[in-house]
Design a protein around this motif. Sequence first.
Motif, PDB file in Angstrom:
ATOM      1  N   GLU A 122      -4.812  -2.989  -5.137  1.00 23.43           N
ATOM      2  CA  GLU A 122      -3.525  -2.331  -5.405  1.00 23.43           C
ATOM      3  C   GLU A 122      -3.521  -0.916  -4.818  1.00 23.43           C
ATOM      4  O   GLU A 122      -3.244   0.067  -5.498  1.00 23.43           O
ATOM      5  N   HIS A 146      -1.453   4.340  -4.735  1.00 18.41           N
ATOM      6  CA  HIS A 146      -1.670   3.162  -5.560  1.00 18.41           C
ATOM      7  C   HIS A 146      -0.372   2.367  -5.555  1.00 18.41           C
ATOM      8  O   HIS A 146       0.711   2.937  -5.720  1.00 18.41           O
ATOM      9  N   LYS A 165       1.436  -0.246  -7.591  1.00 17.26           N
ATOM     10  CA  LYS A 165       1.398  -0.915  -8.890  1.00 17.26           C
ATOM     11  C   LYS A 165       2.798  -1.368  -9.313  1.00 17.26           C
ATOM     12  O   LYS A 165       3.629  -1.657  -8.460  1.00 17.26           O
TER      13      LYS A 165
END
Length: 356
Positions: A288, A294, A296
Amino acid sequence: MQRLFLLCFIILFSVRSNAQELNRKIDSLIQSEFKEPNGPGGVFLIAKKGKPIYEKAFGMGNLELDSKLNTGSVFQIGSMTKQFTAIAILMLEEQGKLKVDYPISKYIPSYPNGDKITIHHLLTHTSGIRDFTKMKTLQDIAQKEMTPQQMVDFFKNEPADFAPGEKFEYNNSGYVVLGYIIELASGEKYEDLIKKNIFDKAGMANSYYASDRKIIKNRAFGYHKKSSGYVNKTIINFSVPFSSGSLMSTLDDMLKWQNALNQNLLLSPKEEAKAFTKYKLNNGQEIEYGYGWHLKNINGTPTREHGGSIFGFKSMAVYIPSEDIYVLGFSNCDCNSPTQLVKDMGKMVLEDLKTK
């Protein structure tokens, strides 16, 4: 005509009431964490379609001078710096000065196993090289002026944690190496390249490569909390975190950054998309993380996120592409993290949209 006017008035009143109620909820959420009006605090922003819909400051910017934070206060953003480093790498790729699949040995021939570690591995935290922030000897250099080469030499001979591409493990060393490669490939200092090619292009007039010596107007001062009370942050030479965590910015400048990305002001859509792609390990497992973000979700809605932590400061930003919502928070005490707050604020805004 009267009915139409009445209907418009009711709709306008309802929209304003909903916005005020959302603001009250967000105020309450933040104040549940940032409880001391006379202690270090934080600043927060929510933007929709590139425009702020919520922007407030809580607490003090300088305890010694008894001055309050304001929404224009300049904060150290820590590891949110990695977004800028990643985009700078992609800018150089677009200019034909490097490729993300190049091995790092192309630029640093003496790097151990450098023919197996690629720029891509550094960008995705899958290189396996040792994170210098976990080294006990870090205290020996923390306050020294280090060149990028000296920083790389500091950790390059440490044993690898795993083979390149075998796993994802968040790593500051990788982004220091990226900063050094940026300088070698471009022939410019990292901080000069970031200012000229990103800050200036995006109109980020209040963003800087961090310094404790420069006069920076509206600077938020950083703090630690001890059992005896608040103390000034530990001093670190910013040449140590370098391209992994040494930038400073404001709420409004970071919104300009997000808008510049959305408008492809810095990169072509094809090149920029590489930053927001989920990549895979050698075994095919998806991670991820893209390049500097990141990747997410909030209750199934995809997000692009990153936080930061450096002595005296914490930061967090969440961008929700499907709704063009950007949520951002800075704290000037590492005792108060905005990470969960910013995620919860994003969740609140999404829930508010669903009720309309």
